[in-house]
Design an enzyme around this catalytic site. Structure first.
Site, PDB file in Angstrom:
ATOM      1  N   HIS C 130     -43.947 -24.115 -23.655  1.00 18.79           N
ATOM      2  CA  HIS C 130     -43.014 -24.270 -24.285  1.00 18.79           C
ATOM      3  C   HIS C 130     -41.652 -24.542 -23.402  1.00 18.79           C
ATOM      4  CE1 HIS C 130     -39.687 -23.413 -27.433  1.00 18.79           C
ATOM      5  NE2 HIS C 130     -40.742 -23.740 -28.409  1.00 18.79           N
ATOM      6  N   ASP C 207     -45.431 -15.237 -22.049  1.00 28.51           N
ATOM      7  CA  ASP C 207     -44.649 -15.668 -23.147  1.00 28.51           C
ATOM      8  C   ASP C 207     -45.491 -15.353 -24.210  1.00 28.51           C
ATOM      9  OD1 ASP C 207     -43.725 -17.169 -25.338  1.00 28.51           O
ATOM     10  OD2 ASP C 207     -43.634 -19.056 -24.494  1.00 28.51           O
ATOM     11  N   GLN C 210     -46.720 -16.842 -29.488  1.00 21.21           N
ATOM     12  CA  GLN C 210     -47.710 -17.077 -30.388  1.00 21.21           C
ATOM     13  C   GLN C 210     -48.796 -16.175 -30.440  1.00 21.21           C
ATOM     14  OE1 GLN C 210     -47.445 -19.344 -32.625  1.00 21.21           O
ATOM     15  NE2 GLN C 210     -45.802 -20.337 -31.632  1.00 21.21           N
ATOM     16  N   LYS C 233     -41.603 -14.663 -35.575  1.00 22.70           N
ATOM     17  CA  LYS C 233     -42.755 -15.520 -35.341  1.00 22.70           C
ATOM     18  C   LYS C 233     -43.812 -14.321 -35.672  1.00 22.70           C
ATOM     19  CE  LYS C 233     -41.666 -19.028 -31.855  1.00 22.70           C
ATOM     20  NZ  LYS C 233     -41.716 -20.230 -32.614  1.00 22.70           N
ATOM     21  N   CYS C 371     -41.689 -28.868 -29.024  1.00 24.32           N
ATOM     22  CA  CYS C 371     -40.857 -28.302 -27.709  1.00 24.32           C
ATOM     23  C   CYS C 371     -41.986 -28.191 -26.519  1.00 24.32           C
ATOM     24  CB  CYS C 371     -40.256 -26.992 -27.941  1.00 24.32           C
ATOM     25  SG  CYS C 371     -38.996 -27.134 -29.016  1.00 24.32           S
TER      26      CYS C 371
HETATM   27  C1  LIG Z   1     -45.139 -20.557 -27.039  1.00 18.23           C
HETATM   28  C2  LIG Z   1     -43.657 -20.328 -27.503  1.00 18.23           C
HETATM   29  N1  LIG Z   1     -42.964 -20.094 -26.453  1.00 18.23           N
HETATM   30  C3  LIG Z   1     -41.570 -19.960 -26.735  1.00 18.23           C
HETATM   31  C4  LIG Z   1     -40.955 -20.208 -27.946  1.00 18.23           C
HETATM   32  C5  LIG Z   1     -39.635 -19.741 -28.219  1.00 18.23           C
HETATM   33  O1  LIG Z   1     -39.207 -18.869 -29.052  1.00 18.23           O
HETATM   34  P1  LIG Z   1     -37.902 -18.665 -29.716  1.00 18.23           P
HETATM   35  O2  LIG Z   1     -37.250 -20.005 -30.231  1.00 18.23           O
HETATM   36  O3  LIG Z   1     -37.929 -17.664 -30.677  1.00 18.23           O
HETATM   37  O4  LIG Z   1     -37.061 -18.159 -28.527  1.00 18.23           O
HETATM   38  C6  LIG Z   1     -41.724 -20.668 -28.902  1.00 18.23           C
HETATM   39  C7  LIG Z   1     -41.395 -20.967 -30.372  1.00 18.23           C
HETATM   40  O5  LIG Z   1     -41.015 -21.618 -30.549  1.00 18.23           O
HETATM   41  C8  LIG Z   1     -43.255 -20.679 -28.690  1.00 18.23           C
HETATM   42  O6  LIG Z   1     -43.801 -20.968 -29.488  1.00 18.23           O
END
Ligand SMILES: Cc1ncc(COP(=O)(O)O)c(C=O)c1O
Ligand SMILES: Cc1ncc(COP(=O)(O)O)c(C=O)c1O
Lengths: 144, 414, 414, 144
Positions: C130, C207, C210, C233, C371
């Protein structure tokens, strides 16, 4: 008096306050006022109990195999709280202090009126007293 | 209407009914909440906005085209517009959502500071700043070998503007000052401070943590370069707030955090950043709380900041009168121009004891250094007891405060 | 109990009644919410926790000694303990509250990166990250003249571990990989990735955006150095999340933001920082949402992650079957080990049109690059349509998704 | 037909859909399918309408003092939306286009089915068409 007997006495005294918070706090401060002041010379960095929000100083002496504590604090309530511990432990043997189960705390509902921050401080005081006890016990064993 | 100069008296008892939290007993006594400078309470409409969002509209924003995402995005952006109006910003994209004042100051210190500060530069703060408006500057000064200069505070708790005039120079790059002090209540002459800074082409950041719920704010009239607000100190939820920045400045600043939302295009070779405000809103923002913040803004707007301020001024004056009459009490912070905050110490009695004693009577005040240790050092004290007001406080509550203090003073001083 | 290997079937219809948001019509049809990888919905108990906090306990934490501050502090710290258990961290102070994964990654990139990266060092990410786990590393690499290396993704959407083994070297300082991919659903072999990194003394950040609602997490067993989670999430409120970090690492890292809470003592001459976790929690945190997050953790614990995962796996298998049967549909991401996420494209039909068409039938999916632009570039597409599941989704909803897609395919392909 | 007449026609057509979102979206896509495809050669960076999420290309020609637009998009719905504008403005004078009040948008409840993101894109298309009109008007005035 044994450690348990003093605890029971304290539990009894607090039960008279009937859970009234203001009276309880006043009572604790009164106990603090009764605790004899510590000599200024003892109020050194070395004698400070780590982990208390207010300042608490404490020293211990061994007389006839039993421990005697002196303590003071810059806040009246903490001084009252530490006075309870001094009262319970004074004149007890290092062994008994080390093994003591301080059930009076939950019985008088201490957590309710001292809160998390003072709780940690209170735990630090007990720890410090038990450390003194441990030190004197070890010393005794080494010299005997 | 922030142009009103006169004010209308508010029906405080009616206003109180909008705050469920006030309707409770603490230690067997009705709660008297006088810790508003730390965080104030939330009217039902703010709480309801949260519930409604989660029960009807919850979705991630900006990137979704489905109905819930549409609704959430729209509501989120509506708060941006409401905030623009609230502080009279020229452009809506000058409003950046952050976690609160602390993050806002850090964003500027880190992004602006890292890009535009050089060795030997100077930053000016004041002796009455909150740690959140000191430490970020210390960190960046340390990194950039810049120097932090401090405007001194007078005995009654005002900034010494004459010294400020002498401190500022060609080396100065940033001036960072609070609009109102959280420990003393002093409202600082920020218009004058900004004008002096601008005459030296120096950028000014205003920490508005203690102003947003009490003082009308017009960033265009002030001409400040950055302005910081925390939602939780203005009847809004915890976890959000804003950084206002002038468009020209924000546009030339590098991003603070990287991630989703703040990019235009990402490749491993080269990433281009989004336009403001999104450039500074990396990741999923605090959607629900931003949306609910809009209700807090409406709450303030509907009552009228002048009316709120007038009520709080009355409470303050009454507090000063009542506390001054108690032996051994010494007021800390007696500037002419103040928000509803009164610090005090009681000779020979530790502030913790007073705080705990008051809590035993259901009265919530703050005790300690209030995250302004340098200020406490100046007064040679470890901390104070602080009573601070919001619109729902009453004179009766001040009476209870005074009575509580009298009792403990009597007890410990006899 | 995360040690269960078998699973108990869940009563999904009963679970659905706990989610008020699901009980609504969108465009005249019952809402079918399949955008869970973007953010998932909140059970009533989470919403109630917010209300209850604001109606009973709201106060600023840590520095107050009055009853409300006590209650708020206690509840806030309870979530830290619950989170410690949730991810099996060794020490409670290894849990730092942030705004979410994006801030967590930025915190590490900025604090750890700035302190320990040098020119010529390398950071390894993967081709399916992401943007939030790419851009922060790009920024710090740029600043430190370090290089970003990328583990390639195979056609079905798995990491090429053999290439990873070759990429890692003495120059590598950090490996940053997602536990599960938000675009493809792939669950990555992070234990293996971490072991390989550690054999080179390289620090690993995972990270877990998910993963947290779907896969049991044991940071001690994984031995990962950092782990990042977003509350929103995992059935929790927006605006909070955590960074887990090993105590030894967090202790040697410099602070990220400066301000209230994170200091021990501030003077203009010298400021000393607080211990972890507070060193990294500058300013008033998102108190209410952190407290409500505890209810989300309980919600997951009570259902059991294995049971949730089993249900979602069933939905995924059914989705694959249904979508594969529709002409012109091409599934993107068909790794063996997946969470409940299915991306797809329809030949000759833009994903926006599909998203909007589905929305017209009350079905919420996400469309676009999610993203993960570098990943889309690799597949030579601009974006996908993505359906993603939470525990409250049903096969019936998958049927409706398939039917909607069939209709638009028929319409546009004839 | 005047700009208003075409708008009224569109309002009428949409009213038959009775607010059914799915039918509305299908109808818009159908309108898009009827719009003749743009020559690939015209689909250049230069002809892209800035500010749309989907790609939209647009060119304009002046014939006998009136403007004629060609447009295309990479998404079916956006193509349908731009086709509405092409239908309304085609064959109209630059002046009329510049002065046009596009009341059909609110009448057919466009905002409800295109959402904020497409709304901005739609506004960009209109702006682009008005810019073409302005350019041709200026040109006409300069050469006359
Ligand atoms: C795999 C992954 N990493 C990072 C993020 C970023 O999370 P957040 O937007 O809650 O900071 C997301 C979600 O958008 C994600 O799906
Ligand atoms: C004057 C002032 N500045 C800054 C802050 C920090 O605000 P926050 O903790 O909401 O980031 C506060 C509040 O604590 C404050 O009173």
């Amino acid at each position: 008096m044994t450690i348990s007997q003093t605890q029971d006495e304290i539990i009894n005294e607090f039960s008279l306050l009937d859970g009234d918070m203001e009276m309880t706090v006043f009572y604790i401060m009164e106990l603090g006022q009764k605790l004899s002041d510590m000599k200024e010379a003892y109020k050194t960095e070395d004698n400070i109990v780590k982990g208390c929000q207010s300042k608490v100083w404490m020293v211990a002496n061994l007389k006839n195999g039993n421990l005697y504590f002196e303590a003071d604090s810059n806040t009246a309530i903490t001084k009252g709280l530490v006075s309870l511990l001094v009262r319970i432990f004074n004149g007890q043997s290092p062994e008994d202090i080390l093994n003591a189960d301080l059930y009076f705390m939950s019985k008088i509902g201490m957590e309710r009126f001292i809160g998390t921050q003072r709780s940690n401080g209170f735990a630090s005081m007990i720890k410090q007293m038990k450390l003194y006890a441990l030190a004197y016990k070890t010393k005794k064993e080494m010299t005997s | 209407m922030s142009t009103l100069t006169a004010h209308t008296p508010l029906d405080i008892l009616k206003i109180r009914t909008q705050f469920p939290v006030l309707n409770q007993q603490v230690n067997g006594k009705p709660l008297v909440y006088l810790d508003n400078a730390a965080t104030n309470q939330k009217p039902k409409r703010v709480i309801d906005a949260l519930t409604s969002y989660y029960e009807k509209d919850n979705a991630n924003i900006h990137r979704g085209i489905h109905t819930l995402a549409e609704r959430a995005t729209k509501a989120y952006e509506q708060t941006r517009h409401a905030m623009q109006e609230f502080i009279h910003a020229k452009h809506v994209e000058e409003i950046i959502f952050t976690r609160g004042v602390t993050e806002s100051v850090n964003l500027v210190a880190s992004s602006y500071g890292r890009a535009f500060l050089n060795e030997g530069d100077e930053i000016i703060v004041s002796g009455m700043e909150h740690h959140s408006n000191i430490v970020p500057w210390q960190i960046i000064c340390n990194e950039k070998k810049a120097t932090l200069k401090v405007i001194p505070v007078t005995e009654i708790g005002e900034l010494d503007i004459e010294v400020y005039r002498k401190l500022i120079s060609d080396k100065t790059k940033i001036v960072a000052i609070n609009h109102a002090s959280n420990s003393l209540g002093t409202i600082n002459p920020i218009k004058e401070i900004i004008d002096i800074a601008h005459s030296h082409h120096v950028v000014v950041l205003i920490d508005g943590a203690q102003a947003s719920a009490h003082i009308p704010i017009d960033v265009q009239e002030l001409d400040c370069d950055f302005y910081c607000i925390s939602s939780h100190k203005m009847y809004g939820p915890t976890g959000t707030g804003i950084l206002y920045g002038k468009k020209e400045l924000l546009e030339k600043m590098p991003p603070y955090m990287g991630g989703g939302e703040m990019i235009k295009e990402v490749t491993f070779a080269k990433t281009t950043y989004n336009d403001i405000p999104y450039k500074f809103e990396a990741g999923t923002p605090n959607i629900a709380d931003v949306i609910a913040l809009n209700e807090a803004i409406s709450f303030i707007n509907e009552l009228g900041k002048e009316n709120i301020a007038a009520h709080e001024a009355e409470l303050l004056a009454y507090t000063v009168k009542k506390l001054s009459a108690i032996p051994h009490v010494k007021l800390i912070g007696t500037a002419k121009n103040k928000v509803g905050v009164q610090s005090f110490v009681v000779e020979g009695i530790h502030h913790f004891d007073i705080g705990q004693m008051l809590d035993a009577r259901g009265i919530a005040v703050r005790t300690g250094h209030h995250c302004t240790q340098p200020l406490m050092d100046q007064y040679g004290i470890e901390g104070t007891v602080r009573a601070s007001f919001s619109v729902y406080n009453t004179k009766d509550e001040v009476d209870q405060l005074a009575e509580g203090i009298e009792r403990i003073v009597k007890f410990l001083k006899q």
